[in-house]
Design a protein around this motif. Structure first.
Motif, PDB file in Angstrom:
ATOM      1  N   GLY A  58      -7.081   2.042   7.557  1.00 11.61           N
ATOM      2  CA  GLY A  58      -7.750   2.545   6.362  1.00 11.61           C
ATOM      3  C   GLY A  58      -6.920   3.476   5.494  1.00 11.61           C
ATOM      4  N   ALA A  59      -5.642   3.672   5.832  1.00  6.13           N
ATOM      5  CA  ALA A  59      -4.799   4.586   5.059  1.00  6.13           C
ATOM      6  C   ALA A  59      -4.294   3.928   3.772  1.00  6.13           C
ATOM      7  CB  ALA A  59      -3.608   5.037   5.899  1.00  6.13           C
ATOM      8  N   ASP A  60      -4.135   4.738   2.740  1.00  6.31           N
ATOM      9  CA  ASP A  60      -3.500   4.268   1.509  1.00  6.31           C
ATOM     10  C   ASP A  60      -1.980   4.286   1.648  1.00  6.31           C
ATOM     11  OD1 ASP A  60      -5.953   4.118  -0.238  1.00  6.31           O
ATOM     12  OD2 ASP A  60      -6.042   6.228   0.341  1.00  6.31           O
ATOM     13  N   VAL A  61      -1.490   5.292   2.375  1.00  8.54           N
ATOM     14  CA  VAL A  61      -0.052   5.461   2.620  1.00  8.54           C
ATOM     15  C   VAL A  61       0.128   5.858   4.080  1.00  8.54           C
ATOM     16  CG1 VAL A  61       2.033   6.754   2.022  1.00  8.54           C
ATOM     17  CG2 VAL A  61       0.360   6.198   0.236  1.00  8.54           C
ATOM     18  N   ALA A  85      -2.849  -1.615   9.512  1.00 10.61           N
ATOM     19  CA  ALA A  85      -3.013  -1.174   8.121  1.00 10.61           C
ATOM     20  C   ALA A  85      -3.595  -2.275   7.248  1.00 10.61           C
ATOM     21  CB  ALA A  85      -1.663  -0.734   7.565  1.00 10.61           C
ATOM     22  N   ALA A  86      -4.295  -1.856   6.223  1.00 10.39           N
ATOM     23  CA  ALA A  86      -4.850  -2.807   5.261  1.00 10.39           C
ATOM     24  C   ALA A  86      -3.721  -3.443   4.461  1.00 10.39           C
ATOM     25  CB  ALA A  86      -5.815  -2.087   4.323  1.00 10.39           C
ATOM     26  N   ARG A 115       4.123  -2.737   1.590  1.00 12.58           N
ATOM     27  CA  ARG A 115       5.257  -2.246   0.804  1.00 12.58           C
ATOM     28  C   ARG A 115       5.920  -1.130   1.590  1.00 12.58           C
ATOM     29  NH1 ARG A 115       2.666   0.359  -3.421  1.00 12.58           N
ATOM     30  NH2 ARG A 115       0.842   0.377  -2.072  1.00 12.58           N
ATOM     31  N   ALA A 116       7.205  -0.883   1.328  1.00 14.22           N
ATOM     32  CA  ALA A 116       7.908   0.091   2.157  1.00 14.22           C
ATOM     33  C   ALA A 116       9.016   0.801   1.390  1.00 14.22           C
ATOM     34  CB  ALA A 116       8.496  -0.596   3.389  1.00 14.22           C
ATOM     35  N   LEU A 117       9.206   2.075   1.767  1.00 13.66           N
ATOM     36  CA  LEU A 117      10.302   2.894   1.266  1.00 13.66           C
ATOM     37  C   LEU A 117      10.941   3.610   2.445  1.00 13.66           C
ATOM     38  CD1 LEU A 117       8.499   4.646  -1.753  1.00 13.66           C
ATOM     39  CD2 LEU A 117      10.158   2.777  -1.918  1.00 13.66           C
ATOM     40  N   ASP A 118      12.262   3.757   2.425  1.00 14.83           N
ATOM     41  CA  ASP A 118      12.901   4.692   3.348  1.00 14.83           C
ATOM     42  C   ASP A 118      13.141   5.970   2.562  1.00 14.83           C
ATOM     43  OD1 ASP A 118      14.952   2.486   2.401  1.00 14.83           O
ATOM     44  OD2 ASP A 118      16.190   4.289   2.638  1.00 14.83           O
ATOM     45  N   ALA A 119      12.757   7.107   3.137  1.00 20.06           N
ATOM     46  CA  ALA A 119      12.833   8.381   2.413  1.00 20.06           C
ATOM     47  C   ALA A 119      13.239   9.511   3.341  1.00 20.06           C
ATOM     48  CB  ALA A 119      11.493   8.693   1.751  1.00 20.06           C
TER      49      ALA A 119
END
Length: 307
Positions: A58-61, A85-86, A115-119
């Protein structure tokens, strides 16, 4: 804020970061294997759950802050974080890991419909606690608008470095500079001591001339000149030596794989690996100055290896 954030990895870095998200108004559901980390996070307002997938549901991020690449890949796939995850959830990995692992994690997220980011971050525990981290981001620019408000709540600067893996590339290159610089500054102070020059005199000259650098003016490796540096507090870690050893190891591996002539980087990696396994296991990386001081007479006059 009504956004729901899943956070996996609530240790010395992830815990304060998650706490800042709570302060910013985000609803944060988090998980960590360590009971003490879970307890501290709960006290900071994080809703602690019993398993990583519960944090993602249910998380957005979903944000991860884990020790090494295999942990990220494992929690993403084998432990079911991606599956829980949704569709279309944004995954942001703030761990410092190998560039190849970062790209593999990105590909796994995309294959799962996300979708994904490395940060990865710069600033250490002090930066995490003060929300002054710098985030080096790799991935699609189209995902930055959703990520930036969260990253801004945990830090003060966000730099989009390029495609997937570019954030990790920037992190290991930056830390190679810092690691080499700290050794250079430490060697200069030890040389100054042997020549009868005080710490303060060298600092006053170098900090206002061509020797100026972060390792000198912020994290000075000797007591005295910079009151807030770890050297004035028993080398209590701001950025622990084992973490520097890890990052320099990643940089060294990348240099070897790419055929890059990085002699200083490779030697720095060796020195920090030795330091982190010994006296520096629980110290700030600037404590390397003591290894340099104690080892100054271990080489014969001709510079060859002893023995």
């Amino acid at each position: 804020m009504n956004a729901h954030v899943g956070f996996v990895g609530l240790g010395h870095m992830g815990g304060p970061m998650a706490a800042h998200l709570v302060k910013a108004g985000y609803r944060v559901r988090g998980f960590d294997l360590a009971p003490e980390a879970r307890a501290a996070a709960a006290e900071a307002g994080v809703q602690v759950v019993g398993a990583a997938p519960e944090a993602a549901a249910g998380a957005d991020v979903v944000i991860t802050m884990l020790p090494v690449g295999r942990h990220v890949l494992s929690v993403y796939q084998e432990e079911g974080l991606l599956a829980a995850a949704a569709p279309g959830t944004l995954f942001i990995d703030c761990s410092t890991i190998d560039v190849a692992d970062a790209r593999a994690a990105h590909e796994a997220a995309v294959r799962a419909g996300h979708r994904a980011l490395d940060a990865p971050v710069s600033g250490g525990v002090v930066g995490a606690e003060a929300a002054t981290l710098t985030f080096m981001v790799g991935g699609g620019a189209e995902d930055l608008p959703q990520a930036e408000p969260l990253l801004a709540a945990m830090g003060r600067k966000v730099v989009h470095c390029g495609p997937p893996g570019a954030g990790q590339a920037a992190k290991i290159c930056n830390n190679m500079i810092v690691g080499i610089s700290m050794i250079a500054v430490s060697e200069a102070f030890v040389l100054a001591e042997s020549l009868g020059l005080s710490h303060e005199a060298l600092y006053d000259v170098a900090s206002t001339s061509s020797g100026q650098c972060w390792a000198l003016t912020v994290n000075c490796p000797v007591p005295g000149p910079v009151p807030t540096s770890p050297a004035n507090h028993g080398y209590r870690p701001g950025f622990a030596a084992p973490l520097m050893a890890k990052d320099l190891g990643l940089a060294a591996s990348a240099a070897r794989a790419g055929g890059v002539n990085a002699e200083l980087g490779l030697r720095a990696a060796e020195l920090y690996a030795e330091f982190a396994q010994g006296a520096g296991a629980h110290e700030d990386f600037s404590g390397i100055v003591r290894v340099i001081r104690e080892g100054e007479n271990t080489r014969p006059p001709d510079g060859s290896s002893p023995g």
